[in-house]
Design an enzyme around this catalytic site. Structure first.
Site, PDB file in Angstrom:
ATOM      1  N   VAL A  87       9.221  -0.986   4.205  1.00  0.00           N
ATOM      2  CA  VAL A  87       7.806  -1.599   3.470  1.00  0.00           C
ATOM      3  C   VAL A  87       7.184  -0.877   2.221  1.00  0.00           C
ATOM      4  O   VAL A  87       7.780   0.437   2.526  1.00  0.00           O
ATOM      5  CB  VAL A  87       6.758  -1.405   4.700  1.00  0.00           C
ATOM      6  N   PRO A  88       7.525  -1.719   1.295  1.00  0.00           N
ATOM      7  CA  PRO A  88       7.235  -1.283  -0.588  1.00  0.00           C
ATOM      8  C   PRO A  88       5.981  -0.724  -0.847  1.00  0.00           C
ATOM      9  O   PRO A  88       5.076  -1.499  -1.173  1.00  0.00           O
ATOM     10  CB  PRO A  88       7.666  -1.871  -0.916  1.00  0.00           C
ATOM     11  N   CYS A  89       5.791   0.524   0.540  1.00  0.00           N
ATOM     12  CA  CYS A  89       4.533   0.977   0.077  1.00  0.00           C
ATOM     13  C   CYS A  89       3.780   1.269  -1.574  1.00  0.00           C
ATOM     14  O   CYS A  89       2.369   1.605  -1.921  1.00  0.00           O
ATOM     15  CB  CYS A  89       4.036   2.305   1.043  1.00  0.00           C
ATOM     16  N   HIS A  90       4.796   1.505  -2.353  1.00  0.00           N
ATOM     17  CA  HIS A  90       4.723   2.030  -3.188  1.00  0.00           C
ATOM     18  C   HIS A  90       4.091   0.789  -4.397  1.00  0.00           C
ATOM     19  O   HIS A  90       3.760   1.192  -5.173  1.00  0.00           O
ATOM     20  CB  HIS A  90       6.423   2.721  -3.792  1.00  0.00           C
TER      21      HIS A  90
END
Length: 107
Positions: free
Chosen positions: A57-60
DNA sequence: GTTGTGACGGGTC
DNA sequence: CGACCCGCCACAA
């Protein structure tokens, strides 16, 4: 280390929404909450904070509504934070003065 | 069931 | 511009 727990239904929903964010594109906590159809930026941030699927999950790629990066590097002003910022930039996200131009994404 | 906290948002000073 | 306050929802104790 903090004890991990099983993600709740709401959190899982948030992960799936964030997960489909394409590379070079950023989203905001409020936008994710809207797409999820449940909760608000507060809850989404809480869910991402406990995101057990960090690389998945590309939370950034999820930033604040004002364009600031958010807490995933807010406190970490060390060299590691610079790396994340650079990685984000590598994906095509331009960061100016620690802020992202959300106007490019219409968010 | 109640209280406190948090990777937020918008408005106001 | 920055700092401050209130409101929002979900989660843990």
């Amino acid at each position: 280390m903090k004890p991990d727990r099983s993600p709740t239904e709401f959190e899982t929903l948030v992960y799936q929404v964030v997960r489909r964010i394409p590379k070079g594109r950023v989203s905001t906590y409020g936008a994710v909450a809207k797409l999820a159809g449940r909760g608000t930026a507060r809850s989404v941030g809480s869910a991402l904070a406990r995101n057990p699927f960090a690389p998945e999950v590309p939370c950034h790629r999820v930033v604040r509504a004002d364009g600031s990066l958010g807490g995933f590097n807010g406190e970490t002003e060390g060299p590691e934070m610079v790396k994340k910022t650079r990685l984000l930039k590598s994906e095509g996200v331009e960061i100016q003065s620690g802020r992202i131009d959300l106007s490019r994404f219409g968010a």
